[in-house]
Motif scaffolding. Structure first.
Motif, PDB file in Angstrom:
ATOM      1  N   VAL A  85       0.835  -1.193   0.000  1.00 44.70           N
ATOM      2  CA  VAL A  85       0.000   0.000   0.000  1.00 44.70           C
ATOM      3  C   VAL A  85       0.876   1.252   0.000  1.00 44.70           C
ATOM      4  CG1 VAL A  85      -1.717   1.313   1.304  1.00 44.70           C
ATOM      5  CG2 VAL A  85      -1.866  -1.176   1.206  1.00 44.70           C
ATOM      6  N   GLU A  86       0.530   2.174  -0.894  1.00 45.54           N
ATOM      7  CA  GLU A  86       1.225   3.456  -0.954  1.00 45.54           C
ATOM      8  C   GLU A  86       0.232   4.562  -0.616  1.00 45.54           C
ATOM      9  OE1 GLU A  86       3.256   6.506  -4.168  1.00 45.54           O
ATOM     10  OE2 GLU A  86       2.443   4.606  -4.860  1.00 45.54           O
ATOM     11  N   LEU A  87       0.620   5.445   0.302  1.00 46.16           N
ATOM     12  CA  LEU A  87      -0.178   6.620   0.624  1.00 46.16           C
ATOM     13  C   LEU A  87       0.614   7.842   0.185  1.00 46.16           C
ATOM     14  CD1 LEU A  87      -1.368   5.703   4.231  1.00 46.16           C
ATOM     15  CD2 LEU A  87      -2.633   5.454   2.091  1.00 46.16           C
ATOM     16  N   GLU A  88      -0.066   8.798  -0.431  1.00 44.57           N
ATOM     17  CA  GLU A  88       0.623  10.014  -0.864  1.00 44.57           C
ATOM     18  C   GLU A  88      -0.267  11.221  -0.591  1.00 44.57           C
ATOM     19  OE1 GLU A  88       1.214  10.754  -5.024  1.00 44.57           O
ATOM     20  OE2 GLU A  88      -0.603   9.678  -5.563  1.00 44.57           O
ATOM     21  N   TYR A  89       0.373  12.380  -0.432  1.00 44.44           N
ATOM     22  CA  TYR A  89      -0.368  13.605  -0.223  1.00 44.44           C
ATOM     23  C   TYR A  89       0.318  14.750  -0.953  1.00 44.44           C
ATOM     24  CZ  TYR A  89       3.208  15.297   2.962  1.00 44.44           C
ATOM     25  OH  TYR A  89       4.401  15.730   3.487  1.00 44.44           O
ATOM     26  N   GLN A  90      -0.469  15.750  -1.301  1.00 45.28           N
ATOM     27  CA  GLN A  90       0.010  16.992  -1.900  1.00 45.28           C
ATOM     28  C   GLN A  90      -0.908  18.096  -1.407  1.00 45.28           C
ATOM     29  OE1 GLN A  90      -0.744  15.484  -5.798  1.00 45.28           O
ATOM     30  NE2 GLN A  90       1.419  15.455  -6.318  1.00 45.28           N
ATOM     31  N   VAL A  91      -0.338  19.147  -0.863  1.00 42.40           N
ATOM     32  CA  VAL A  91      -1.097  20.302  -0.412  1.00 42.40           C
ATOM     33  C   VAL A  91      -0.411  21.529  -0.986  1.00 42.40           C
ATOM     34  CG1 VAL A  91      -1.904  21.617   1.584  1.00 42.40           C
ATOM     35  CG2 VAL A  91      -1.719  19.129   1.726  1.00 42.40           C
TER      36      VAL A  91
END
Length: 181
Positions: free
Chosen positions: A117-123
């Protein structure tokens, strides 16, 4: 009208002067055969789609500054024809959502892996869309901003959180908030 039309040509320039520094530039030539043609028909265009510097301090935290794609939806981030089994962009990205919506701003990003599982974020904090939202029949595409100045002096915010399992399941949620939306 038979013939070959180089509808879209994109030039990419990337450099990585150090392991934690990435410089990305992309120039798009759209409607190449019409560039320089009748300007009243608004046919071809040359556009800088991204020009930024990204510093990755750790896989879970990085900072990007410059002209970048707004972190809205998977397609805006990964819209290149070479990775899609489509001859054109989906209708929603041509009429409602401004596909290839890039803007000037500052972005915090990162990713983490937990087994498969890969979790990613961009803000991101961006200049934001301008007030041409209701112009024409192109929906929000008409509101893509100029890189020269902020339309209203109030920054917009955009964010995306993604989840991927192996290579075949990708889910995400994204949002955008700004003066004209």
């Amino acid at each position: 009208d038979a013939g070959f039309d180089a509808h879209r040509i994109e030039l990419f320039f990337h450099a990585q002067p150090a392991p934690f520094i990435r410089i990305s530039n992309e120039i798009e030539y759209e409607g190449v055969s019409a560039i320089g043609a009748d300007p009243d028909k608004n046919r071809g265009e040359i556009k800088v789609e991204q020009s930024n510097v990204a510093l990755t301090f750790h896989p879970a935290i990085g900072l990007k500054a410059g002209i970048m794609y707004a972190p809205i939806g998977e397609f805006n981030q990964n819209h290149y024809d070479t990775v899609r089994n489509l001859t054109d962009r989906p209708l929603v990205m041509r009429r409602i959502m401004p596909a290839e919506y890039s803007d000037v701003g500052l972005q915090l990003f990162g990713r983490g892996y937990f087994g498969d599982v890969e979790l990613e974020y961009q803000v991101a904090m961006l200049n934001g869309l301008d007030n041409h939202i209701s112009d024409g029949t192109k929906g929000l595409r008409s509101a893509r901003p100029s890189y020269r100045k902020d339309a209203d002096g109030v920054p917009a915010g955009a964010g995306r959180f993604g989840f991927a399992y192996a290579d075949y399941l990708h889910l995400g949620v994204s949002g955008y908030v700004g003066h004209f939306t």
